[in-house]
Scaffold this motif. Structure first.
Motif, mmCIF file in Angstrom:
data_model
loop_
_atom_site.group_PDB
_atom_site.id
_atom_site.type_symbol
_atom_site.label_atom_id
_atom_site.label_comp_id
_atom_site.label_asym_id
_atom_site.label_seq_id
_atom_site.Cartn_x
_atom_site.Cartn_y
_atom_site.Cartn_z
ATOM 1 N N MET A 1 -135.931 -39.679 -46.496
ATOM 2 C CA MET A 1 -134.414 -39.513 -46.192
ATOM 3 C C MET A 1 -134.166 -39.669 -44.439
ATOM 4 O O MET A 1 -134.724 -38.469 -43.746
ATOM 5 N N SER A 2 -133.350 -40.255 -43.970
ATOM 6 C CA SER A 2 -133.061 -40.049 -42.526
ATOM 7 C C SER A 2 -131.663 -39.425 -42.214
ATOM 8 O O SER A 2 -130.635 -39.915 -43.026
ATOM 9 N N CYS A 3 -131.298 -38.429 -41.366
ATOM 10 C CA CYS A 3 -130.249 -38.011 -40.927
ATOM 11 C C CYS A 3 -129.677 -38.621 -39.740
ATOM 12 O O CYS A 3 -130.487 -38.496 -38.690
ATOM 13 N N ALA A 4 -128.384 -38.821 -39.611
ATOM 14 C CA ALA A 4 -127.818 -39.339 -38.190
ATOM 15 C C ALA A 4 -127.688 -38.069 -37.467
ATOM 16 O O ALA A 4 -127.498 -36.980 -37.962
ATOM 17 N N THR A 5 -128.009 -38.186 -36.095
ATOM 18 C CA THR A 5 -127.638 -37.155 -34.944
ATOM 19 C C THR A 5 -126.520 -37.321 -34.531
ATOM 20 O O THR A 5 -126.047 -38.346 -33.766
ATOM 21 N N PRO A 6 -125.585 -36.382 -34.523
ATOM 22 C CA PRO A 6 -124.069 -36.779 -33.892
ATOM 23 C C PRO A 6 -124.195 -37.141 -32.532
ATOM 24 O O PRO A 6 -123.209 -37.859 -32.054
ATOM 25 N N MET A 7 -125.104 -36.789 -31.632
ATOM 26 C CA MET A 7 -125.142 -36.956 -30.387
ATOM 27 C C MET A 7 -125.302 -38.470 -30.162
ATOM 28 O O MET A 7 -125.346 -38.980 -28.997
ATOM 29 N N THR A 8 -125.744 -39.380 -31.172
ATOM 30 C CA THR A 8 -126.244 -40.562 -31.058
ATOM 31 C C THR A 8 -125.039 -41.685 -31.490
ATOM 32 O O THR A 8 -125.129 -42.825 -31.392
ATOM 33 N N PHE A 9 -123.764 -41.177 -31.713
ATOM 34 C CA PHE A 9 -122.686 -42.354 -32.085
ATOM 35 C C PHE A 9 -121.537 -41.595 -31.676
ATOM 36 O O PHE A 9 -121.158 -40.753 -31.135
ATOM 37 N N SER A 10 -120.520 -42.503 -31.592
ATOM 38 C CA SER A 10 -119.067 -42.045 -31.109
ATOM 39 C C SER A 10 -118.172 -42.825 -31.780
ATOM 40 O O SER A 10 -118.377 -43.771 -32.591
ATOM 41 N N PHE A 11 -117.032 -42.256 -32.051
ATOM 42 C CA PHE A 11 -116.002 -42.683 -32.779
ATOM 43 C C PHE A 11 -114.691 -42.105 -32.140
ATOM 44 O O PHE A 11 -114.536 -41.215 -31.468
ATOM 45 N N GLY A 12 -113.532 -42.935 -32.403
ATOM 46 C CA GLY A 12 -112.308 -42.461 -31.817
ATOM 47 C C GLY A 12 -111.185 -43.314 -32.411
ATOM 48 O O GLY A 12 -111.069 -44.184 -33.408
ATOM 49 N N ASN A 13 -110.038 -43.195 -31.767
ATOM 50 C CA ASN A 13 -108.568 -43.761 -32.254
ATOM 51 C C ASN A 13 -108.343 -43.422 -33.686
ATOM 52 O O ASN A 13 -108.026 -44.276 -34.305
ATOM 53 N N ASN A 14 -108.536 -42.114 -33.751
ATOM 54 C CA ASN A 14 -108.185 -41.726 -35.352
ATOM 55 C C ASN A 14 -106.949 -40.773 -35.239
ATOM 56 O O ASN A 14 -106.493 -40.346 -34.158
ATOM 57 N N LEU A 15 -106.158 -41.062 -36.359
ATOM 58 C CA LEU A 15 -104.948 -40.089 -36.238
ATOM 59 C C LEU A 15 -105.002 -39.021 -37.546
ATOM 60 O O LEU A 15 -105.375 -39.652 -38.611
ATOM 61 N N PRO A 33 -118.845 -33.957 -30.131
ATOM 62 C CA PRO A 33 -119.113 -34.791 -29.299
ATOM 63 C C PRO A 33 -119.256 -36.440 -29.722
ATOM 64 O O PRO A 33 -119.511 -36.522 -30.595
ATOM 65 N N GLY A 34 -118.451 -37.169 -28.813
ATOM 66 C CA GLY A 34 -118.331 -38.462 -29.352
ATOM 67 C C GLY A 34 -117.243 -38.900 -29.702
ATOM 68 O O GLY A 34 -116.645 -40.143 -30.067
ATOM 69 N N GLU A 35 -116.239 -38.005 -30.362
ATOM 70 C CA GLU A 35 -114.969 -38.032 -30.462
ATOM 71 C C GLU A 35 -114.127 -38.329 -29.408
ATOM 72 O O GLU A 35 -113.980 -37.564 -28.586
ATOM 73 N N MET A 36 -113.186 -39.434 -29.503
ATOM 74 C CA MET A 36 -112.384 -39.661 -28.191
ATOM 75 C C MET A 36 -111.074 -40.557 -28.653
ATOM 76 O O MET A 36 -110.917 -41.175 -29.756
ATOM 77 N N VAL A 69 -112.275 -49.825 -26.055
ATOM 78 C CA VAL A 69 -113.160 -51.423 -26.590
ATOM 79 C C VAL A 69 -112.992 -51.071 -28.045
ATOM 80 O O VAL A 69 -113.219 -50.070 -28.727
ATOM 81 N N MET A 70 -112.757 -52.281 -28.598
ATOM 82 C CA MET A 70 -112.726 -52.242 -29.993
ATOM 83 C C MET A 70 -113.382 -53.731 -30.524
ATOM 84 O O MET A 70 -112.856 -54.809 -29.839
ATOM 85 N N PRO A 71 -114.084 -53.746 -31.605
ATOM 86 C CA PRO A 71 -114.357 -55.046 -31.784
ATOM 87 C C PRO A 71 -113.719 -55.860 -32.558
ATOM 88 O O PRO A 71 -112.311 -55.597 -33.092
#
Length: 93
Positions: A1-15, A33-36, A69-71
């Motif tokens: 089982m693999s666990c994501a490390t919070p420092m390796t991703f970013s997310f944002g533009n949430n309400l 960290p990574g939320e913007m 930036v947004m896909p």
């Protein structure tokens, strides 16, 4: 089982908004960290959430709320094109 490390991703533009506890609720990911570019405890002003109408009212803080930036996205949940900048959520106003 693999666990994501919070420092390796970013997310944002949430309400983030808790209808049941608007004065005291804090989203569990706020400050990670990574939320913007997120808004906390701002009523998204949905047309009629009780009846399941999740489209945005005029002056919603979600309208045009996506920054950075947004896909490419083919369209909102109803198949309409997103504005520039796009709104946060499933529907463009």
């Amino acid at each position: 089982m693999s666990c994501a490390t919070p420092m390796t991703f970013s997310f944002g533009n949430n309400l983030w908004f808790a209808l049941d506890r608007p004065a005291t609720w804090v989203p569990p990911l706020t400050g990670v960290p990574g939320e913007m570019c997120s808004a906390v405890q701002r009523d998204p002003l949905l047309i009629d959430r009780a009846q399941g109408d999740s489209r945005l009212q005029p002056a919603s803080p979600a309208e045009g709320g996506v920054r950075g930036v947004m896909p490419p996205i083919p369209g909102d949940f109803a198949g309409r094109c997103f504005a520039a900048p796009p709104s946060i959520g499933a529907f463009e106003r």
